[in-house]
Scaffold this motif. Structure first.
Motif, PDB file in Angstrom:
ATOM      1  N   VAL A 126      11.003  38.108 -31.354  1.00  0.00           N
ATOM      2  CA  VAL A 126       9.561  38.353 -31.172  1.00  0.00           C
ATOM      3  C   VAL A 126       8.718  37.514 -32.126  1.00  0.00           C
ATOM      4  O   VAL A 126       7.518  37.363 -31.909  1.00  0.00           O
ATOM      5  CB  VAL A 126       9.229  39.858 -31.368  1.00  0.00           C
ATOM      6  CG1 VAL A 126       9.834  40.683 -30.256  1.00  0.00           C
ATOM      7  CG2 VAL A 126       9.709  40.346 -32.733  1.00  0.00           C
ATOM      8  N   TRP A 127       9.332  36.970 -33.169  1.00  0.00           N
ATOM      9  CA  TRP A 127       8.590  36.101 -34.091  1.00  0.00           C
ATOM     10  C   TRP A 127       8.503  34.660 -33.566  1.00  0.00           C
ATOM     11  O   TRP A 127       7.889  33.817 -34.193  1.00  0.00           O
ATOM     12  CB  TRP A 127       9.223  36.124 -35.479  1.00  0.00           C
ATOM     13  CG  TRP A 127       8.802  37.309 -36.291  1.00  0.00           C
ATOM     14  CD1 TRP A 127       7.719  37.394 -37.125  1.00  0.00           C
ATOM     15  CD2 TRP A 127       9.446  38.585 -36.356  1.00  0.00           C
ATOM     16  NE1 TRP A 127       7.653  38.648 -37.703  1.00  0.00           N
ATOM     17  CE2 TRP A 127       8.704  39.402 -37.249  1.00  0.00           C
ATOM     18  CE3 TRP A 127      10.574  39.134 -35.758  1.00  0.00           C
ATOM     19  CZ2 TRP A 127       9.054  40.711 -37.552  1.00  0.00           C
ATOM     20  CZ3 TRP A 127      10.932  40.444 -36.051  1.00  0.00           C
ATOM     21  CH2 TRP A 127      10.172  41.211 -36.932  1.00  0.00           C
ATOM     22  N   LEU A 128       9.161  34.394 -32.447  1.00  0.00           N
ATOM     23  CA  LEU A 128       9.106  33.068 -31.832  1.00  0.00           C
ATOM     24  C   LEU A 128       8.217  33.113 -30.596  1.00  0.00           C
ATOM     25  O   LEU A 128       8.362  34.018 -29.761  1.00  0.00           O
ATOM     26  CB  LEU A 128      10.504  32.604 -31.414  1.00  0.00           C
ATOM     27  CG  LEU A 128      11.521  32.352 -32.522  1.00  0.00           C
ATOM     28  CD1 LEU A 128      12.894  32.086 -31.913  1.00  0.00           C
ATOM     29  CD2 LEU A 128      11.096  31.185 -33.406  1.00  0.00           C
ATOM     30  N   PRO A 129       7.296  32.170 -30.431  1.00  0.00           N
ATOM     31  CA  PRO A 129       6.438  32.168 -29.240  1.00  0.00           C
ATOM     32  C   PRO A 129       7.231  32.151 -27.932  1.00  0.00           C
ATOM     33  O   PRO A 129       6.788  32.682 -26.927  1.00  0.00           O
ATOM     34  CB  PRO A 129       5.617  30.883 -29.407  1.00  0.00           C
ATOM     35  CG  PRO A 129       5.598  30.630 -30.882  1.00  0.00           C
ATOM     36  CD  PRO A 129       6.924  31.109 -31.388  1.00  0.00           C
ATOM     37  N   PHE A 130       8.422  31.542 -27.969  1.00  0.00           N
ATOM     38  CA  PHE A 130       9.259  31.477 -26.771  1.00  0.00           C
ATOM     39  C   PHE A 130      10.505  32.347 -26.927  1.00  0.00           C
ATOM     40  O   PHE A 130      11.583  32.021 -26.427  1.00  0.00           O
ATOM     41  CB  PHE A 130       9.628  30.023 -26.464  1.00  0.00           C
ATOM     42  CG  PHE A 130       8.429  29.172 -26.154  1.00  0.00           C
ATOM     43  CD1 PHE A 130       7.827  29.223 -24.908  1.00  0.00           C
ATOM     44  CD2 PHE A 130       7.878  28.340 -27.124  1.00  0.00           C
ATOM     45  CE1 PHE A 130       6.707  28.448 -24.622  1.00  0.00           C
ATOM     46  CE2 PHE A 130       6.757  27.566 -26.852  1.00  0.00           C
ATOM     47  CZ  PHE A 130       6.169  27.624 -25.596  1.00  0.00           C
ATOM     48  N   GLY A 131      10.332  33.469 -27.621  1.00  0.00           N
ATOM     49  CA  GLY A 131      11.442  34.383 -27.846  1.00  0.00           C
ATOM     50  C   GLY A 131      12.037  34.926 -26.560  1.00  0.00           C
ATOM     51  O   GLY A 131      13.259  35.094 -26.446  1.00  0.00           O
ATOM     52  N   ASN A 132      11.172  35.197 -25.576  1.00  0.00           N
ATOM     53  CA  ASN A 132      11.687  35.703 -24.301  1.00  0.00           C
ATOM     54  C   ASN A 132      12.568  34.674 -23.615  1.00  0.00           C
ATOM     55  O   ASN A 132      13.579  35.017 -22.991  1.00  0.00           O
ATOM     56  CB  ASN A 132      10.527  36.088 -23.368  1.00  0.00           C
ATOM     57  CG  ASN A 132       9.867  37.388 -23.787  1.00  0.00           C
ATOM     58  OD1 ASN A 132      10.458  38.182 -24.496  1.00  0.00           O
ATOM     59  ND2 ASN A 132       8.632  37.593 -23.359  1.00  0.00           N
ATOM     60  N   ALA A 133      12.192  33.409 -23.729  1.00  0.00           N
ATOM     61  CA  ALA A 133      13.008  32.343 -23.146  1.00  0.00           C
ATOM     62  C   ALA A 133      14.358  32.260 -23.847  1.00  0.00           C
ATOM     63  O   ALA A 133      15.400  32.058 -23.198  1.00  0.00           O
ATOM     64  CB  ALA A 133      12.274  31.014 -23.241  1.00  0.00           C
TER      65      ALA A 133
END
Length: 354
Positions: free
Chosen positions: A311-318
């Protein structure tokens, strides 16, 4: 900044000299993650390390060397396993086994708000009965040759501080060596902000160590908690799991030597540096998890780690999708490596409360 931040009162007879530690978390604080995180601990720094939550009714009959929650490496020190329990016989058997296993202290969970713990009068349910909670500490201390600590949650507000102080005093009188306070109520779970004022008030009111927990997502948060509340240590859960190099960053602030193998390097600080470091941590975690747990369980644990910390990464879902797609450890390593071939910036904070 001097090394005097935190640790106003000795923990583990003064062996602990570093005021930041990892929180016990189900599914996360296992041997593989601890191994990866220890690579970021400054030289000559000593802190405490948790296990996942252990049920005192199960530990006596488990093989601690092969049970995932109690697997450990031979070189680990500072281990403070956390137990759930409220009956003397299983607690006594569990404590004996954990001491033989290598525990340096035993932590009692009085903060878990999940329904299963409440149903059996474990976890935060014990906070509803101060005398019963004190008795659980007494029976644990009675059967232990090592320190016993307690992790607990807050009362409703600072206006009810007398209630918290009464509760903690009972634990202290029963032999607790220190407490860790997560100043959110059971009803809040992870919502809302942690009330650090309760940590400050508690530390001022008692004569033994208090560890603060809640909303520590960055090294600045850890420093602010230590300086604003006066607590002896800051504890971080998912924030530190996502950013193990917070240990390195804090070490730089306190004047510790860099971690072994990183002698001529500086801790990552910029969003891009931290994003790249997260990728390195993840690759190491995949390999360590495979070493300890085997491929199937390792991939499940890594996917859980990414869902929790991505969740700390903008593309965490990817990234979560990338890890879900992998069919083998080798494929997971390949896909994650490819994902981080492109620079990623790590966010300072997330809405996901700690």
């Amino acid at each position: 900044m001097s090394r005097k931040l935190g640790l106003h009162r000795p923990i583990l007879d003064g062996k602990v000299n570093f005021p930041l530690c990892l929180a016990p978390m189900v599914g996360l604080t296992h041997v593989a993650l601890r191994e990866v995180m220890r690579e970021y601990l400054p030289q000559d720094a000593f802190t405490i390390w948790p296990t996942e939550m252990l049920n005192s009714r199960r530990v006596p009959d488990e093989n601690l060397e092969t049970t995932p929650e109690t697997m450990r490496s031979a070189s680990e020190n500072g281990l403070v396993p956390q137990i759930l329990g409220n009956e003397e016989e299983p607690i006594a058997k569990t404590v004996k086994r954990l001491i033989e296993w290598g525990a340096e202290a035993i932590d009692i969970n009085m903060g878990c708000p999940v329904q299963k713990a409440l149903k059996h009068n474990y976890g935060v349910a014990l906070m509803g009965d101060p005398s019963y909670a004190a008795e659980v500490v007494r029976m644990t201390v009675k059967n232990s040759t090592i320190p016993v600590s307690v992790k607990l949650r807050a009362v409703g507000s600072t206006k009810e501080f007398d209630e918290l102080l009464t509760f903690v005093s009972g634990l202290r009188n029963s032999g607790a060596a220190w407490v860790c306070l997560h100043p959110r109520t059971a009803a809040q779970k992870r919502r809302g902000s942690a009330d650090w004022e309760q940590i400050k008030q508690l530390h001022q009111a008692v004569d033994f160590p208090v560890i603060g927990n809640g909303d520590v997502q960055t090294v600045e948060d850890a420093i602010n908690m230590l300086s604003e509340t006066g607590c002896d240590m800051a504890m971080s859960g998912r924030g530190l799991a996502a950013r193990p190099w917070m240990l390195w960053q804090l070490g730089e602030e306190l004047g510790f030597a860099p971690p072994l193998g990183k002698e001529n390097q500086k801790a990552p600080r910029t969003p891009e540096e931290e994003g790249a470091e997260y990728g390195k941590v993840l690759l190491k975690l995949i390999q360590a998890s495979n070493k300890y747990f085997g491929p199937d369980r390792a991939m499940r644990k890594v996917r859980f780690y990414v869902r929790t910390t991505g969740v700390w990464l903008p593309f965490g879902n990817a990234l979560t999708g990338v890890c879900a797609k992998a069919q083998t450890i080798e494929q997971m390593l390949e896909l994650v490596t490819k994902f981080f071939d492109v620079p990623h910036e790590m966010s300072q904070r997330t809405e996901l409360r700690q």
